[in-house]
Design an enzyme around this catalytic site. Sequence first.
Site, short mmCIF file in Angstrom:
data_model
loop_
_atom_site.label_atom_id
_atom_site.label_comp_id
_atom_site.label_asym_id
_atom_site.label_seq_id
_atom_site.Cartn_x
_atom_site.Cartn_y
_atom_site.Cartn_z
N ARG A 49 1.14 -1.12 -0.02
CA ARG A 49 -0.27 -0.09 -0.28
C ARG A 49 1.03 1.31 0.07
O ARG A 49 0.12 1.89 -0.09
CB ARG A 49 -0.77 -0.22 0.93
N CYS A 50 1.76 0.62 0.26
CA CYS A 50 3.55 1.84 0.41
C CYS A 50 3.40 2.49 -0.73
O CYS A 50 4.79 1.91 -1.30
CB CYS A 50 4.09 1.91 1.12
N SER A 51 4.11 3.52 -1.63
CA SER A 51 4.08 4.16 -2.77
C SER A 51 5.94 3.58 -2.94
O SER A 51 5.91 3.52 -3.86
CB SER A 51 3.80 5.18 -3.30
#
Length: 113
Positions: A9-11
Amino acid sequence: MIKIYHNNRCSKSRAGVAFLEETGKPFEIVKYLENVPTKQELQNIISLLAIEPIALVRKNEAIWKENYKGKQLSNNEIIDAMIANPKLIERPIVINGNKAVIGRPTETIKTVI
């Protein structure tokens, strides 16, 4: 083998995985929110990073602000907080043998591969 502690979920974490894919080198993805590191594993990661535990904490997370911010915590208590709330662990972390780096910015990953 290269290992990346990853949160999809973390770019920045996704960018770290993409960077490793571009190298063509084999690597293992550890989804640390699902497979939370043990206390010993987390202590080892912190040791490889050569940082204090507080430097691995995502201090802008609501969990940190609501439960830990402003408190005098020992290193063990900080590690325990990250194990209880793995969302607090900074990401991505890339480990290659006895070298490790927090992959922010992504280019720092070059220092360990």
